[in-house]
Design a protein around this motif. Structure first.
Motif, mmCIF file in Angstrom:
data_model
loop_
_atom_site.group_PDB
_atom_site.id
_atom_site.type_symbol
_atom_site.label_atom_id
_atom_site.label_comp_id
_atom_site.label_asym_id
_atom_site.label_seq_id
_atom_site.Cartn_x
_atom_site.Cartn_y
_atom_site.Cartn_z
ATOM 1 N N LYS A 39 0.866 -1.186 0.000
ATOM 2 C CA LYS A 39 0.000 0.000 0.000
ATOM 3 C C LYS A 39 0.899 1.231 0.000
ATOM 4 O O LYS A 39 1.928 1.250 0.664
ATOM 5 C CB LYS A 39 -0.872 -0.026 1.262
ATOM 6 N N GLN A 60 2.061 0.483 -5.675
ATOM 7 C CA GLN A 60 1.488 -0.744 -5.126
ATOM 8 C C GLN A 60 1.754 -1.929 -6.047
ATOM 9 O O GLN A 60 1.529 -1.861 -7.250
ATOM 10 C CB GLN A 60 -0.010 -0.581 -4.921
ATOM 11 N N THR A 85 2.970 4.315 3.712
ATOM 12 C CA THR A 85 3.247 3.112 2.934
ATOM 13 C C THR A 85 3.368 1.877 3.814
ATOM 14 O O THR A 85 3.968 1.931 4.883
ATOM 15 C CB THR A 85 4.553 3.312 2.130
#
Length: 156
Positions: A39, A60, A85
């Protein structure tokens, strides 16, 4: 990706979260892992002729940090979170176990590619993008994170 690989890589202790701007690793660091972006996004930058240059962004599903695992050399760039992240950490041992399953010819090609990238990156006259330093998105968003094992499984 095989189901046992998915289970192994899905452990919470193999995930790390980074705030926007937080450094993941620095150019010159020794490598103990590669990373898969679960992510967020990661910016890759390098100091070239005394100037910091952004080389690209890993989004991603992308992997980074693998070059240093292939050739056991220090990191050739700095990685920092471009957004909040979450990364899946791939240990050097797990990476090498997968790599050992590949055909020896493929392993040799990988080492040659990595050597060529490093040689190009150290050239003072080469533009970072032309030297093959631009980070590529190696997997389209939306696919499962097992893409990195598919090629290795296909040749074993």
């Amino acid at each position: 990706m095989r189901k046992e690989d998915e289970r192994t890589m899905a452990n919470d202790d193999q995930r790390r979260s980074f705030a926007k701007g937080e450094t993941i690793f620095k150019e010159g660091d020794q490598a103990a892992q590669a990373y898969l972006v679960e992510k967020g996004a990661v910016e890759i930058a390098k100091v070239i002729e005394g100037e910091r240059r952004g080389l690209g962004t890993v989004d991603q599903g992308g992997i980074f940090g693998e070059l240093a695992l292939i050739d056991n050399q220090p990191r050739m760039a700095t990685a920092a979170a471009a957004d909040p992240t979450t990364l899946l950490v791939i240990s050097k041992e797990d990476f090498n176990d997968k790599l050992k399953q590949a055909d020896p010819f493929i392993r040799a090609l990988l080492r040659i590619f990595v050597q060529n990238i490093r040689t190009s990156a150290t050239s003072k006259t080469a533009d970072a993008a032309a030297a093959g330093m631009a980070v590529e998105q190696r997997k389209p968003p939306g696919e499962d994170l097992g893409w990195m094992f598919d090629d290795l499984e296909a040749v074993s």
